[in-house]
Design an enzyme around this catalytic site. Structure first.
Site, PDB file in Angstrom:
ATOM      1  CG  HIS A  18      -0.162  28.993 -10.235  1.00  0.00           C
ATOM      2  ND1 HIS A  18      -0.353  28.917 -11.603  1.00  0.00           N
ATOM      3  CD2 HIS A  18      -0.070  30.311  -9.938  1.00  0.00           C
ATOM      4  CE1 HIS A  18      -0.379  30.147 -12.102  1.00  0.00           C
ATOM      5  NE2 HIS A  18      -0.203  31.008 -11.119  1.00  0.00           N
ATOM      6  CB  CYS A  78      -4.676  25.422 -14.927  1.00  0.00           C
ATOM      7  SG  CYS A  78      -3.246  24.959 -13.967  1.00  0.00           S
TER       8      CYS A  78
HETATM    9  N1  ARG Z   1       1.179  29.200 -18.646  1.00  0.00           N
HETATM   10  C1  ARG Z   1       0.379  29.578 -17.506  1.00  0.00           C
HETATM   11  C2  ARG Z   1       1.221  30.388 -16.540  1.00  0.00           C
HETATM   12  O1  ARG Z   1       2.379  30.095 -16.385  1.00  0.00           O
HETATM   13  C3  ARG Z   1      -0.191  28.373 -16.833  1.00  0.00           C
HETATM   14  C4  ARG Z   1      -1.121  28.720 -15.729  1.00  0.00           C
HETATM   15  C5  ARG Z   1      -1.634  27.523 -14.996  1.00  0.00           C
HETATM   16  N2  ARG Z   1      -2.631  27.886 -14.089  1.00  0.00           N
HETATM   17  C6  ARG Z   1      -2.775  27.407 -12.843  1.00  0.00           C
HETATM   18  N3  ARG Z   1      -3.838  27.712 -12.194  1.00  0.00           N
HETATM   19  N4  ARG Z   1      -1.854  26.667 -12.284  1.00  0.00           N
HETATM   20  O2  ARG Z   1       0.763  31.313 -15.926  1.00  0.00           O
END
Ligand code: ARG
Length: 292
Positions: free
Chosen positions: A185, A285
């Site tokens: 992300h 996150c």
């Molecule tokens: N386990 C989650 C996923 O893979 C983690 C999300 C993390 N969120 C972020 N905004 N980077 O989607």
């Protein structure tokens, strides 16, 4: 004076340090890790079967909420959906700029139900939510600055969603291509330190290896003075930080970055969110900012 403004920041004999920055009060939406677990693997950080201490996750999350409130920010908490272990990662639930909200549509089946829950919750609170047609993971991939939105693509959010976001949010959107799966992300690869809405110009920090060559060129052009962060700090998810323009809440393991921030005039606020890191998430996150 609070603990966060410790004397060392107030009367510093160190003249190499930049003048202190100005904070602006923020509004955040969050969701407690009541159902937190690592049951599937949708990013390289997740190893199903690894022991997860949910009580510890809840404590670390509560400390994050408390930290924001102590800094004077507003935190609203959305109910956690049973069966959605990743819903603690509120950033992915939508993108809000002023009176416009662009809903999420998750890439992976495992998280799809979260989008509707966030859209409903935000609608109940008076937000005008546009449900998306294109796959996008909210503020995980859309980082909002005063004059533009930086948008990540490559792993989760589609490039078509960048165009859709531009229409819905009515702000220029700059596409950035992510190339390293560990930084899946945009908010794991780039941190907005100052959104440029106040007196100071926009300021960002990023890790080079997360971006394609072309996107690095874009970043250099837009932010010639950006803070470049070491891979070790980025791999502690140090860039998954939340800044109010002055205080930067970040994972405690990113020590080098905390020092860099200090030199740049920010006040690093290190927190331990190690339990949440097991799912590939950290401070940002867990935090959806409702951008004014
Ligand atoms: N386990 C989650 C996923 O893979 C983690 C999300 C993390 N969120 C972020 N905004 N980077 O989607």
């Amino acid at each position: 004076m609070t603990l966060l403004d410790s004397p060392s920041y107030v009367v510093s004999p160190d003249t190499s340090r930049a003048p202190l920055r100005t904070a602006r009060t923020r509004s955040y939406a969050m969701c407690a890790p009541e159902h937190f677990a690592v049951e599937y693997a949708i990013n390289p950080w997740m190893h199903p079967g690894i022991a997860v201490d949910r009580d510890r996750a809840l404590e670390q999350w509560a400390t994050l909420v408390q930290t924001y409130r102590t800094l004077g920010h507003r935190v609203d908490v959305a109910p956690a959906l049973p069966g959605q272990p990743d819903m603690v990662f509120a950033a992915n639930g939508a993108t809000t700029v002023g009176d416009r909200t662009y809903g999420a549509m998750f890439r992976h089946e495992e998280r799809r139900a979260e989008a509707g829950a966030w859209a409903e919750w935000l609608t109940e609170r008076g937000h005008d939510v546009t449900r998306p047609v294109q796959t996008n993971e909210g503020e995980g991939d859309f980082l909002v600055l005063g004059s533009m939105v930086l948008a990540g693509t490559g792993f989760r959010t589609s490039i078509a969603a960048h165009v859709e976001a531009q229409q819905v949010l009515d702000r220029p959107v700059v596409s950035l291509e992510l190339v390293d799966p560990r930084f899946y992300h945009l908010d794991t690869a780039l941190a907005v330190l100052d959104d440029g809405n106040g007196e100071a110009p926009a300021d960002v920090a990023y890790v080079r290896r997360a971006f394609s060559r072309h996107s690095l060129r874009t970043l250099r052009q837009l932010f010639p003075d950006a803070l470049e962060v070491d891979e070790a700090d980025a791999l502690a998810l140090g860039l998954n930080a939340v800044s109010d323009g002055r205080h930067v809440v970040l994972p405690v393991q990113a020590r080098g970055l905390a020092e860099q921030l200090d030199t740049r005039g920010y006040v690093p606020v290190p927190l331990d969110v190690s339990e949440l890191l097991k799912a590939g998430g950290s401070v940002k996150c867990c935090t959806m900012e409702l951008h004014a």
